[in-house]
Enzyme design. Structure first.
Site, PDB file in Angstrom:
ATOM      1  N   CYS A  65       0.820  -1.234   0.137  1.00 41.09           N
ATOM      2  CA  CYS A  65       0.052   0.086  -0.003  1.00 41.09           C
ATOM      3  C   CYS A  65       0.840   1.342  -0.022  1.00 41.09           C
ATOM      4  CB  CYS A  65      -0.874   0.011   1.356  1.00 41.09           C
ATOM      5  SG  CYS A  65      -1.974   1.467   1.351  1.00 41.09           S
ATOM      6  N   CYS A  68       0.540   2.929   3.592  1.00 40.29           N
ATOM      7  CA  CYS A  68       0.804   2.489   5.116  1.00 40.29           C
ATOM      8  C   CYS A  68       1.827   1.193   4.990  1.00 40.29           C
ATOM      9  CB  CYS A  68      -0.405   2.023   5.785  1.00 40.29           C
ATOM     10  SG  CYS A  68      -1.295   0.452   5.276  1.00 40.29           S
ATOM     11  N   CYS A 114      -7.408  -0.905   1.282  1.00 38.78           N
ATOM     12  CA  CYS A 114      -6.182  -1.577   2.179  1.00 38.78           C
ATOM     13  C   CYS A 114      -7.004  -1.835   3.417  1.00 38.78           C
ATOM     14  CB  CYS A 114      -5.052  -0.369   2.364  1.00 38.78           C
ATOM     15  SG  CYS A 114      -3.976  -1.133   3.753  1.00 38.78           S
ATOM     16  N   CYS A 117      -5.457   0.489   6.481  1.00 40.91           N
ATOM     17  CA  CYS A 117      -5.565   2.060   6.676  1.00 40.91           C
ATOM     18  C   CYS A 117      -6.657   2.636   5.796  1.00 40.91           C
ATOM     19  CB  CYS A 117      -4.133   2.576   5.997  1.00 40.91           C
ATOM     20  SG  CYS A 117      -3.643   2.693   4.221  1.00 40.91           S
ATOM     21  N   CYS A 137      -8.477  -4.926  -9.844  1.00 42.53           N
ATOM     22  CA  CYS A 137      -8.202  -4.036 -10.767  1.00 42.53           C
ATOM     23  C   CYS A 137      -7.677  -2.817  -9.892  1.00 42.53           C
ATOM     24  CB  CYS A 137      -9.264  -3.667 -11.678  1.00 42.53           C
ATOM     25  SG  CYS A 137      -9.040  -2.580 -13.076  1.00 42.53           S
TER      26      CYS A 137
END
Length: 146
Positions: A65, A68, A114, A117, A137
């Site tokens: 991510c 984070c 995510c 976060c 995607c």
């Protein structure tokens, strides 16, 4: 291995508990991210199709991510979907991604975020290759290759 019915169940009944939670204020996120990264990840924007070289990058690695640093995808699950966004068939762990039904833009889709976060990543669809049949995607700008 997650399949479409698993994704729908999570989107409808609640997500798995993440390994960690990362919480920041809007000001903290703005200080860490570019304007475009903030718009995509914190405001659920979508980058232009084919705007990133990550779409066709199929070399080994791990994707995390952007916000984070939580590990999200292994490149071994990446494929060229020819949609203009990086695509994966499975997350690195079942609890890395959170799911929610998204009925914006006159259609019903499953948004992916995510799970640590809440950064908007993209959407998942039931038209992917292999046994899972999933196509995650993702906005390339929401990811960082490790």
């Amino acid at each position: 291995m997650l399949k479409w019915n698993d994704v729908l169940k999570l989107a409808n009944q609640g997500n798995l508990t993440p390994d960690k939670r990362v919480a920041k204020t809007e000001a903290e996120w703005r200080g860490l991210l570019s304007d475009e990264e903030y718009w995509v990840t914190r405001e659920a924007g979508t980058e232009r199709a084919f705007s990133s070289a990550l779409c066709s990058l199929l070399e080994p690695g791990i994707y995390a991510c952007r916000c984070c640093d939580t590990l999200l995808f292994d490149a071994s699950e990446k494929f060229d979907s020819r949609t203009g966004w990086p695509s994966f068939s499975q997350p690195i762990k079942p609890n890395a991604i959170a799911y929610r039904l998204d009925s914006s833009h006159g259609m019903t889709r499953v948004e992916t975020t995510c799970n640590a976060c809440d950064a908007h990543l993209g959407h998942v669809f039931p038209d992917g290759p292999g046994e899972s049949g999933l196509r995650y995607c993702m906005n390339a700008i929401a990811l960082q290759k490790k």
